[in-house]
Each structure stands twice: as C-alpha cells, then as structure tokens.
Design an enzyme around this catalytic site. Structure first.
Site, PDB file in Angstrom:
ATOM      1  N   ARG A   1      39.341  28.275  45.798  1.00 52.75           N
ATOM      2  CA  ARG A   1      38.292  27.884  46.739  1.00 52.75           C
ATOM      3  C   ARG A   1      37.079  27.329  46.001  1.00 52.75           C
ATOM      4  O   ARG A   1      36.435  26.395  46.474  1.00 52.75           O
ATOM      5  CB  ARG A   1      37.899  29.086  47.615  1.00 52.75           C
ATOM      6  CG  ARG A   1      38.974  29.396  48.655  1.00 52.75           C
ATOM      7  CD  ARG A   1      38.807  30.766  49.245  1.00 52.75           C
ATOM      8  NE  ARG A   1      37.615  30.903  50.042  1.00 52.75           N
ATOM      9  CZ  ARG A   1      37.038  32.079  50.316  1.00 52.75           C
ATOM     10  NH1 ARG A   1      37.551  33.197  49.833  1.00 52.75           N
ATOM     11  NH2 ARG A   1      35.973  32.111  51.063  1.00 52.75           N
TER      12      ARG A   1
ATOM     13  N   ARG B   1      32.203  20.131  55.051  1.00 53.03           N
ATOM     14  CA  ARG B   1      32.661  20.540  53.726  1.00 53.03           C
ATOM     15  C   ARG B   1      33.221  19.358  52.933  1.00 53.03           C
ATOM     16  O   ARG B   1      33.638  19.544  51.788  1.00 53.03           O
ATOM     17  CB  ARG B   1      33.777  21.576  53.881  1.00 53.03           C
ATOM     18  CG  ARG B   1      33.335  23.029  53.671  1.00 53.03           C
ATOM     19  CD  ARG B   1      34.559  23.883  53.880  1.00 53.03           C
ATOM     20  NE  ARG B   1      34.513  25.167  53.294  1.00 53.03           N
ATOM     21  CZ  ARG B   1      34.260  26.299  53.969  1.00 53.03           C
ATOM     22  NH1 ARG B   1      33.924  26.264  55.227  1.00 53.03           N
ATOM     23  NH2 ARG B   1      34.327  27.454  53.348  1.00 53.03           N
TER      24      ARG B   1
ATOM     25  N   ARG C   1      33.413  41.616  49.127  1.00 55.88           N
ATOM     26  CA  ARG C   1      33.042  41.336  50.517  1.00 55.88           C
ATOM     27  C   ARG C   1      33.968  42.077  51.485  1.00 55.88           C
ATOM     28  O   ARG C   1      35.170  42.112  51.300  1.00 55.88           O
ATOM     29  CB  ARG C   1      33.117  39.828  50.789  1.00 55.88           C
ATOM     30  CG  ARG C   1      32.880  39.499  52.274  1.00 55.88           C
ATOM     31  CD  ARG C   1      32.431  38.088  52.508  1.00 55.88           C
ATOM     32  NE  ARG C   1      33.468  37.099  52.258  1.00 55.88           N
ATOM     33  CZ  ARG C   1      33.277  35.784  52.418  1.00 55.88           C
ATOM     34  NH1 ARG C   1      32.100  35.313  52.803  1.00 55.88           N
ATOM     35  NH2 ARG C   1      34.256  34.944  52.161  1.00 55.88           N
TER      36      ARG C   1
ATOM     37  N   ARG D   1      39.038  40.037  53.553  1.00 56.91           N
ATOM     38  CA  ARG D   1      39.716  38.795  53.953  1.00 56.91           C
ATOM     39  C   ARG D   1      40.809  38.478  52.941  1.00 56.91           C
ATOM     40  O   ARG D   1      40.613  38.630  51.746  1.00 56.91           O
ATOM     41  CB  ARG D   1      38.695  37.636  53.985  1.00 56.91           C
ATOM     42  CG  ARG D   1      37.966  37.517  55.294  1.00 56.91           C
ATOM     43  CD  ARG D   1      36.801  36.564  55.228  1.00 56.91           C
ATOM     44  NE  ARG D   1      37.136  35.250  54.668  1.00 56.91           N
ATOM     45  CZ  ARG D   1      36.283  34.227  54.662  1.00 56.91           C
ATOM     46  NH1 ARG D   1      35.079  34.361  55.186  1.00 56.91           N
ATOM     47  NH2 ARG D   1      36.628  33.077  54.144  1.00 56.91           N
TER      48      ARG D   1
ATOM     49  N   LYS E   1      25.840  32.123  52.968  1.00 60.53           N
ATOM     50  CA  LYS E   1      25.542  31.293  54.153  1.00 60.53           C
ATOM     51  C   LYS E   1      25.605  32.140  55.428  1.00 60.53           C
ATOM     52  O   LYS E   1      24.696  32.093  56.254  1.00 60.53           O
ATOM     53  CB  LYS E   1      26.535  30.119  54.262  1.00 60.53           C
ATOM     54  CG  LYS E   1      26.530  29.190  53.050  1.00 60.53           C
ATOM     55  CD  LYS E   1      27.503  28.033  53.214  1.00 60.53           C
ATOM     56  CE  LYS E   1      28.961  28.436  53.353  1.00 60.53           C
ATOM     57  NZ  LYS E   1      29.521  29.128  52.168  1.00 60.53           N
TER      58      LYS E   1
HETATM   59  P1  ADP Z   1      29.314  32.805  52.761  1.00 62.71           P
HETATM   60  O1  ADP Z   1      29.068  32.872  54.245  1.00 62.71           O
HETATM   61  O2  ADP Z   1      28.474  31.761  52.069  1.00 62.71           O
HETATM   62  O3  ADP Z   1      30.767  32.714  52.393  1.00 62.71           O
HETATM   63  P2  ADP Z   1      28.503  35.619  52.825  1.00 62.71           P
HETATM   64  O4  ADP Z   1      27.215  35.585  53.602  1.00 62.71           O
HETATM   65  O5  ADP Z   1      29.713  36.150  53.499  1.00 62.71           O
HETATM   66  O6  ADP Z   1      28.799  34.188  52.141  1.00 62.71           O
HETATM   67  O7  ADP Z   1      28.210  36.484  51.497  1.00 62.71           O
HETATM   68  C1  ADP Z   1      29.232  36.725  50.535  1.00 62.71           C
HETATM   69  C2  ADP Z   1      29.164  38.172  50.028  1.00 62.71           C
HETATM   70  O8  ADP Z   1      27.982  38.364  49.236  1.00 62.71           O
HETATM   71  C3  ADP Z   1      29.101  39.228  51.138  1.00 62.71           C
HETATM   72  O9  ADP Z   1      29.845  40.345  50.719  1.00 62.71           O
HETATM   73  C4  ADP Z   1      27.607  39.547  51.244  1.00 62.71           C
HETATM   74  O10 ADP Z   1      27.418  40.884  51.678  1.00 62.71           O
HETATM   75  C5  ADP Z   1      27.129  39.355  49.805  1.00 62.71           C
HETATM   76  N1  ADP Z   1      25.773  38.810  49.687  1.00 62.71           N
HETATM   77  C6  ADP Z   1      25.171  37.883  50.478  1.00 62.71           C
HETATM   78  N2  ADP Z   1      23.928  37.579  50.028  1.00 62.71           N
HETATM   79  C7  ADP Z   1      23.744  38.336  48.893  1.00 62.71           C
HETATM   80  C8  ADP Z   1      22.672  38.487  47.938  1.00 62.71           C
HETATM   81  N3  ADP Z   1      21.554  37.793  48.055  1.00 62.71           N
HETATM   82  N4  ADP Z   1      22.865  39.338  46.907  1.00 62.71           N
HETATM   83  C9  ADP Z   1      24.024  40.043  46.774  1.00 62.71           C
HETATM   84  N5  ADP Z   1      25.063  39.948  47.624  1.00 62.71           N
HETATM   85  C10 ADP Z   1      24.933  39.114  48.676  1.00 62.71           C
HETATM   86  P1  AMP Z   2      34.759  30.198  55.496  1.00 68.33           P
HETATM   87  O1  AMP Z   2      34.823  31.334  56.461  1.00 68.33           O
HETATM   88  O2  AMP Z   2      33.628  29.262  55.781  1.00 68.33           O
HETATM   89  O3  AMP Z   2      34.754  30.680  54.058  1.00 68.33           O
HETATM   90  O4  AMP Z   2      36.089  29.340  55.694  1.00 68.33           O
HETATM   91  C1  AMP Z   2      37.366  29.908  55.459  1.00 68.33           C
HETATM   92  C2  AMP Z   2      38.427  28.839  55.374  1.00 68.33           C
HETATM   93  O5  AMP Z   2      38.523  28.125  56.632  1.00 68.33           O
HETATM   94  C3  AMP Z   2      38.237  27.757  54.325  1.00 68.33           C
HETATM   95  O6  AMP Z   2      38.661  28.145  53.035  1.00 68.33           O
HETATM   96  C4  AMP Z   2      39.086  26.624  54.913  1.00 68.33           C
HETATM   97  O7  AMP Z   2      40.473  26.850  54.720  1.00 68.33           O
HETATM   98  C5  AMP Z   2      38.805  26.752  56.411  1.00 68.33           C
HETATM   99  N1  AMP Z   2      37.605  25.946  56.804  1.00 68.33           N
HETATM  100  C6  AMP Z   2      36.446  26.431  57.324  1.00 68.33           C
HETATM  101  N2  AMP Z   2      35.568  25.429  57.546  1.00 68.33           N
HETATM  102  C7  AMP Z   2      36.175  24.294  57.127  1.00 68.33           C
HETATM  103  C8  AMP Z   2      35.793  22.923  57.059  1.00 68.33           C
HETATM  104  N3  AMP Z   2      34.580  22.506  57.471  1.00 68.33           N
HETATM  105  N4  AMP Z   2      36.700  22.028  56.584  1.00 68.33           N
HETATM  106  C9  AMP Z   2      37.914  22.412  56.184  1.00 68.33           C
HETATM  107  N5  AMP Z   2      38.339  23.675  56.199  1.00 68.33           N
HETATM  108  C10 AMP Z   2      37.492  24.623  56.666  1.00 68.33           C
END
Ligand code: ADP
Ligand code: AMP
Length: 210
Positions: free
Chosen positions: A167, A88, A123, A156, A13
């Site tokens: 998660r 969420r 990541r 992270r 995302k």
């Molecule tokens: P989200 O925001 O949904 O938690 P991220 O955008 O941070 O996900 O992506 C999660 C991990 O996967 C990151 O390390 C990113 O670099 C990697 N990633 C994102 N899109 C792809 C893809 N299409 N193929 C492989 N790795 C990806």
């Molecule tokens: P994210 O960066 O989107 O993966 O979010 C990291 C963490 O923040 C999650 O695992 C939750 O603990 C908290 N968080 C982020 N967005 C929300 C949401 N919309 N509702 C509840 N918790 C959230």
C-alpha cells in the site's frame, strides 16, 4: 468548505476527519469505508473490490469515481464535505474537477514510512461503527472494545505488514503525485502528521482558516 485530506494510508486522515467533521458540521466521505460497507453487505461493488483491497492495490478508477459521483449528490454534501481517501490517482482528481465540484482546500498530512508501519500494525477499528484506535497511541478505555458503541475492535486484513508495504508503494507511485496537482492549483497545505493528535488538528484548522 469542500476539502480533501491527502496522505499515506495510516497518516491519520480518518482520525482527523472525525474531529474536523464534528467541529465544522460537514460529512466525511471515505471511499474506503464505502467499499468496506459494500463488502460486508455482499453487493456487486464489494465483490469487485475485494481482491484489489486485500492485495493492497487500488480499486479501478471508474469504480471509485462512480461511487463519489453519486455520494456527492446527496443532500448532506450541500454545505461542504471532507474527502478522506479520494482522490488517490491523477485521473480521479481530474474526474472530480470535471464533475464541476469546486475543491476549496487540500491538506496533506505528512508522516514517514517507518511511522506508518508502526501505526498500521497497531490500528484497530470498530466492527460496528468504524471508529479507529491504536493499541499503543490511541487505546480504547477497555481493551478490544469501542468507547463509542462497545462494538468489537478488529484488525483490518489489509493492515497486516506485507500488505502495508504494498500500500505504501502504491501511495508513493500513484497518490503522492496529487500533491503537485493541487500545489499547481494553489490549494495544497502541508501539515506535519507526527505528534499529538490535537496539535495536528490545530495545525490543520489553521491551514484551512477554520
Ligand atoms: P488513515 O485514515 O490516514 O488511514 P487513521 O486515522 O486510521 O489513518 O490512523 C492510522 C492509525 O494511527 C490509527 O491506529 C490511529 O489510531 C493512529 N493515529 C492517528 N493519528 C495519530 C497520531 N497523531 N499519533 C499516533 N498515532 C496516530
Ligand atoms: P482506506 O480505508 O482509505 O485505507 O482504503 C482501503 C482500500 O480501499 C484501499 O487500499 C483501496 O484498495 C480501496 N480504495 C479506497 N479508496 C480508493 C480510491 N480513491 N481509489 C482506489 N481504491 C480505493
């Protein structure tokens, strides 16, 4: 264009939001990023959220709803926004509807649980600007250093394997039902999230007619 990016943690995302917000010139609003910034600056919100976040649990609905209510009133949201990581839960989606904000479109990025685990374990995020990398799939030019601002890349705390599983459970239980919620409203577009990042962007933009 007011849009929501749905998907499991690690579905891509944030990666897609960064590309799309640049292309459409609308801001990305990530509740995760807002909460992490609050944690870093030691505010009351950060203190409240920390234990939930570290355990892979969701922060209580009323807290995140309050964050979004304030953020969406800011001027840069006038021409649209991309929500990343909100809503969420069903009550969060209902609260968004009750705010009188029209969501035009919802894109769900579909990635298998096994792939999520691979992605989150590799990541890395920039400590300074929040840009996202992957040690194998999306490596920076110089190991451990952000391409954009030369900041240090860190893992992270909630990306460690034990927390990732929790998660994912939380995602399947509490967030996945949102697909049905938005399908009923005729707004849901599902996009396959495994494969080339640019191809996923192309499919996402095609789905939303941009
Ligand atoms: P989200 O925001 O949904 O938690 P991220 O955008 O941070 O996900 O992506 C999660 C991990 O996967 C990151 O390390 C990113 O670099 C990697 N990633 C994102 N899109 C792809 C893809 N299409 N193929 C492989 N790795 C990806
Ligand atoms: P994210 O960066 O989107 O993966 O979010 C990291 C963490 O923040 C999650 O695992 C939750 O603990 C908290 N968080 C982020 N967005 C929300 C949401 N919309 N509702 C509840 N918790 C959230």
């Amino acid at each position: 264009m007011n849009m929501i990016l749905l998907g499991a943690p690690g579905a891509g995302k944030g990666t897609q939001a960064a590309i799309i917000c640049d292309k459409l010139k609308i801001p990305t609003i990530s509740t995760g990023n807002i909460i992490r910034a609050a944690l870093k600056s030691g505010t009351e919100l950060g203190r409240k959220a920390k234990s939930y976040m570290d355990a892979g649990q969701l922060v209580p609905d009323e807290v995140v709803i309050g964050i979004i209510r304030e953020r969406l009133q800011e001027k840069d949201c006038e021409n649209g926004f991309i929500l990343d990581g909100f809503p969420r839960t069903i009550p969060q989606a209902e609260a968004l509807d009750a705010m009188g904000i029209t969501i035009d479109t919802v894109v769900d990025i579909e990635v298998s649980d096994e792939e999520i685990i691979r992605r989150l374990s590799g990541r890395r995020v920039c400590e300074a600007c929040g840009a996202t990398y992957h040690v194998e799939f999306q490596p920076p030019k110089v190991e451990g250093q952000c391409d954009a601002c030369a900041g240090a890349l860190v893992q992270r705390k909630d990306d460690h394997t034990a927390t990732v599983r929790e998660r994912l459970n939380v995602y399947h239980e509490q967030t996945e039902p949102l697909k049905g919620y938005y399908a009923k409203q005729g707004k849901l577009h599902e996009v396959p999230g495994e494969g080339d990042i640019a191809e996923i962007t192309r499919l996402t933009l095609a789905a939303i007619g941009a």
